[in-house]
Design an enzyme around this catalytic site. Structure first.
Site, mmCIF file in Angstrom:
data_model
loop_
_atom_site.group_PDB
_atom_site.id
_atom_site.type_symbol
_atom_site.label_atom_id
_atom_site.label_comp_id
_atom_site.label_asym_id
_atom_site.label_seq_id
_atom_site.Cartn_x
_atom_site.Cartn_y
_atom_site.Cartn_z
ATOM 1 N N TYR A 94 0.675 -4.080 12.160
ATOM 2 C CA TYR A 94 0.591 -2.793 11.804
ATOM 3 C C TYR A 94 1.891 -1.621 12.400
ATOM 4 O O TYR A 94 2.569 -1.315 12.099
ATOM 5 C CB TYR A 94 -0.760 -2.458 11.593
ATOM 6 C CG TYR A 94 -1.313 -3.177 10.498
ATOM 7 C CD1 TYR A 94 -1.809 -3.749 10.179
ATOM 8 C CD2 TYR A 94 -1.972 -1.743 9.528
ATOM 9 C CE1 TYR A 94 -2.481 -4.691 9.043
ATOM 10 C CE2 TYR A 94 -2.365 -2.276 8.451
ATOM 11 C CZ TYR A 94 -2.845 -3.865 8.418
ATOM 12 O OH TYR A 94 -3.264 -4.491 7.221
ATOM 13 N N ASN A 146 -10.844 -2.884 2.287
ATOM 14 C CA ASN A 146 -10.370 -3.024 0.720
ATOM 15 C C ASN A 146 -11.318 -2.414 0.378
ATOM 16 O O ASN A 146 -12.051 -2.173 0.387
ATOM 17 C CB ASN A 146 -9.389 -4.222 0.680
ATOM 18 C CG ASN A 146 -8.069 -4.592 0.557
ATOM 19 O OD1 ASN A 146 -7.205 -3.620 1.220
ATOM 20 N ND2 ASN A 146 -7.441 -5.635 0.846
ATOM 21 N N HIS A 162 0.528 -0.906 0.517
ATOM 22 C CA HIS A 162 -0.348 -0.434 0.064
ATOM 23 C C HIS A 162 1.397 1.329 0.337
ATOM 24 O O HIS A 162 0.551 2.149 0.989
ATOM 25 C CB HIS A 162 -1.251 0.456 1.061
ATOM 26 C CG HIS A 162 -2.067 -1.123 1.069
ATOM 27 N ND1 HIS A 162 -3.393 -1.047 0.640
ATOM 28 C CD2 HIS A 162 -2.182 -1.982 1.273
ATOM 29 C CE1 HIS A 162 -3.728 -2.482 0.688
ATOM 30 N NE2 HIS A 162 -3.330 -3.561 1.327
ATOM 31 N N HIS A 168 -3.948 1.042 11.996
ATOM 32 C CA HIS A 168 -4.201 -0.129 12.933
ATOM 33 C C HIS A 168 -5.382 -0.856 12.856
ATOM 34 O O HIS A 168 -6.407 0.084 13.711
ATOM 35 C CB HIS A 168 -3.024 -0.259 14.069
ATOM 36 C CG HIS A 168 -2.900 -0.871 14.656
ATOM 37 N ND1 HIS A 168 -3.069 -2.266 14.219
ATOM 38 C CD2 HIS A 168 -2.444 -1.327 15.943
ATOM 39 C CE1 HIS A 168 -2.286 -3.351 14.982
ATOM 40 N NE2 HIS A 168 -2.774 -2.626 15.828
#
Ligand code: HDE
Length: 744
Positions: free
Chosen positions: A383, A169, A96, A360
């Protein structure tokens, strides 16, 4: 003038004052403190200074021994500037990396207190600020927006009870079922390690090698090969929380929940050829689209949807709610839209906000909790771990974009780049010296308490058999697509596997595709010049199924209660608006200026944007002699950057466009990519040029059913109005053209 400067000084002084007060916690309105902090000196913010606040006199020449002499090490202005510059880059996100962000707010429609105690979901009067970052997954920071890829859709809600991150997503499932496989998956999709090729693309051997050996990825791969992987805009894509989460109410009762974002503009994509062309014409296409939309007041909006599943229904379905490769079909559990998010402000600084934001999935507020989905459990570790390196230490929660609006009090101290100046002499608990502060909050006081879930289990390294069906929902997805969407999926597999060099990988993929749908496999096999293998190969290096003879691998398939789901096809999406759509108007000297102004105002009234595209920049002259400003020349414009095209009349304009290969290419691409086209009078000549000598086509142009194919002739004449064109643009594409007109 003097007044203006004073005003600037005043504003800047108060900004600095506020920043310093925040930094030091000292009240600067106190006279004594104020004079100590030299606020009068600091007020002159318009002076260039070093990072130590020393005013710079010459920012263009280094300090030298003589005019032509060597630069002196003593030059602290030079050293500070270069040193800072040398360290400007931070590691990009491992996945990402490429993204774009925006600020906005979220508001719930009605209280969801029945299900959750999360305050931002129970108070319809509350506007919760949000920051959203959209991203691609595989490409580096500078890669194209239009890669065939999953899109990240991460939302940070700055709630009064602390930050809640919904790190989602634009596809509702994932490639793998267990987080331990994530590094392998990412290594496979990223550029190959020996030559760092290809950038931002899954069309290469290592990706398909991995996928062909990982049957659990089949459902996600169907989404990836669909047009969902090449969105028209971030503003026109759905978002999905992927995992099943929990909601907990004040009484401690829990339900399962799946999160959805539904865009008010509908879900739309471009076509693959177009995506590849946009990557050349404007690699920032999505980033620019989001920025421009917000800048021009066309604020993107999404509804937050939830699928609520009572705890007693955990084992009711033919799939496991904890399996992140499965959806809960909307026919089984409808999506209720419970609130709306609006993005209304662009970031001030890309690095400070979009780059430094840290999401996160573990940032939850009371009323939201996790399930045991093994992918989610792994994410909860990953994360913060990656952000420690990316953002340089444990204090990245103090970076403005990551700071909660809720106050932060705890005994964590020190570390790289600490901003907070903690007071007092205790930094531990329990303590009596500070009367026990900061104190723990009871649940009724908003303290986070984890849901009391009963777990009785053996410690094992393995996977539930309820996760073994890798194909049924891939088939459900395929069966739910329109014919055009199915064709695009076949083409995408053919393209990607066509780029794979090793035949055995292609073969293995065909074996798996055959489990999804026989015609899909046969069509792809035809394109690859291969035959579909009898049965899929046993997935190498794999433990699924753990028992049985590997050579006798039988794919597990569980009968699904839903055979087709409307919600899975973009053909069924919202098609009632042209708000913020970009319409090209092709023109040259001698154009019919009246038609242009009519069309422009009709489209503007519906919220669409128009651009006049002509052979050169500057002005063109209409048939009646008015000057019309040109927005783009053919050199920088291209059909792929627009949603639809209008060619007005005017014999001279039409004759000159017919001479321009750019204009011909423009209309050809709009036509091939199935976009709405409107032509007036002589404008039709440009369409005809595409098919010289093709009498059938010229004849077809006269046919009355052209509108059904997205071609609107003679607007404002013979009963045809700009409304017909507007309706056609809202349709997005006319896939029927892919079947009817062979493209020369
Ligand atoms: Fe992520 N993911 N992910 N992911 N993910 C990251 O965190 C990870 C997964 C998602 O705009 C990383 O700060 C693991 C699913 C988004 O800043 C990293 C697994 C979903 C973003 C990471 C997954 C996502 C990330 C990289 C498998 C959808 C971008 C940089 C267990 C629900 C957020 C970072 C942004 C980013 C790990 C799978 C969404 C490495 C281990 C499933 C939108 O921590």
């Amino acid at each position: 003038m003097k007044e203006r400067v004073e005003k600037i000084k005043y504003r800047k002084t108060s900004d600095i004052r506020a920043a310093d007060e925040e930094k030091t916690g000292i009240d600067s309105t106190n006279e004594k403190v104020s004079s100590l902090m030299h606020y009068t000196e600091l007020s002159a913010e318009e002076f260039l200074t070093t990072n130590q606040g020393i005013r710079v006199n010459d920012n263009h020449n280094s300090l030298k021994a003589g005019e032509r002499g060597p630069t002196l090490l003593e030059d602290f202005l030079f050293r500070e500037k270069i040193t800072h510059f040398d360290h400007e880059r931070i590691p990009e996100r491992v996945v990402h990396a490429r993204g774009a962000g925006a600020h906005g707010y979220f508001q719930v429609y009605k209280s969801m207190a029945k299900y959750t105690k999360a305050k931002f979901l129970t108070d319809p009067t509350e506007k919760t600020p949000v920051f959203v970052r959209f991203s691609t997954v595989a490409g580096s920071r500078g890669s194209t927006d239009l890669a065939r890829d999953v899109r990240g859709f991460a939302v940070k809600f700055y709630t009064k009870e602390g930050n809640y991150d919904l790190v989602a997503n634009n596809m509702p499932v994932f490639f793998i079922q267990d987080a331990i496989k994530f590094p392998d998956f990412v290594h496979a999709v990223k550029p190959e390690p020996h030559n760092e090729i290809p950038q931002a693309s899954s069309a290469h051997d290592t990706f398909w090698d991995f996928i062909s050996l990982t049957p659990e990825s089949m459902h996600m791969v169907m989404w990836l090969m669909s047009d969902r992987a090449i969105p028209r805009s971030f503003r026109m894509m759905e978002g999905f929380g992927v995992h099943t989460f929990r909601l907990i109410n004040e009484d401690g009762e829990s339900v399962f929940v799946k999160f959805h974002w539904k865009p008010l503009l509908g879900v739309h994509s471009v076509v693959w050829e177009e995506a590849q062309m946009i990557s050349g014409k404007d690699p920032d296409f999505h980033r620019r689209d989001l920025w421009k939309a917000i800048e021009t007041g066309a604020f993107p909006e999404w509804e937050l949807g939830v699928q609520i599943i009572p705890e007693d229904d955990e084992d009711k379905y033919e799939f496991d709610l904890l399996d992140p490769t499965k959806i809960v079909p909307e026919e089984l559990v409808p999506v209720q839209c419970i609130g709306k998010m609006t993005l209304n402000r662009n970031p001030d600084n890309f690095f400070a906000e979009t780059e430094q934001v840290a999401f996160h999935p573990g940032n939850v507020v009371p009323g939201i909790d996790f399930t045991n989905d093994p992918l989610l459990q792994g994410r909860l570790f990953s994360y913060i771990d990656t952000q420690l390196t990316r953002l340089g230490g444990p204090n990245f929660h103090e970076i403005p974009i990551n700071r909660p609006i809720a106050p932060v009090h705890n005994n964590q101290r020190d570390g790289h780049m600490r901003q907070t100046i903690n007071r007092g002499n205790t930094s531990y608990q329990p303590n009596t010296i500070e009367d026990g502060y900061p104190i723990q909050a009871k649940s009724v006081e908003g303290g986070f308490t984890s849901y009391t879930e009963r777990i009785e289990a053996n410690k094992i390294r393995g996977r539930s058999r309820s996760f073994f069906d890798h194909f049924s929902q891939a088939t459900l997805f395929y069966n739910s697509q329109s014919n055009a969407e199915k064709k695009h999926i076949i083409d995408a597999f053919s393209f990607e596997l066509g780029k794979v060099k090793r035949v055995e990988i292609r073969q293995r993929m065909l074996g798996l595709l055959n489990q999804v749908d026989e015609t899909l496999a046969t069509n792809v096999a035809d394109a690859l010049g291969l035959a579909v293998p009898g049965k899929p190969e046993y997935p190498m290096n794999h433990i699924i199924p753990a028992d049985g003879d590997p050579k006798e691998y039988q794919p597990v398939k569980v009968e699904q209660s839903i055979k087709r789901s409307e919600a899975l096809s973009m053909a069924n999406t919202v098609k009632n608006t042209i708000k913020s759509r970009q319409i090209a108007i092709l023109a040259a000297d001698g154009v019919d200026g009246y038609s242009i102004s009519q069309m422009k105002s009709a489209l503007a009234a519906e919220g669409a944007k128009t651009a006049i595209i002509a052979p050169t920049l500057g002005y063109i002259e209409s048939a009646t002699g008015e000057e019309i400003k040109v927005d783009m020349s053919f050199l920088t414009a291209a059909s792929v950057l627009f949603d639809a095209v209008y060619v007005p009349g005017g014999p001279k304009s039409s004759a000159s466009l017919k001479q321009s290969t750019y204009a011909i290419q423009f209309i050809y691409e709009a036509y091939k990519h199935c976009k709405a086209i409107a032509v007036d009078d002589e404008g039709v000549e440009l369409l005809k040029v595409l098919y010289p000598g093709n009498k059938t086509f010229s004849d077809t142009l006269q046919a009355t059913d052209l509108a059904a194919k997205g071609i609107i002739m003679n607007v404002n004449k013979k009963g045809v109005t700009s409304k017909d064109f507007i309706k056609a643009i809202a349709q997005h594409r006319f896939w029927i053209r892919e079947e009817f007109f062979a493209v020369v």
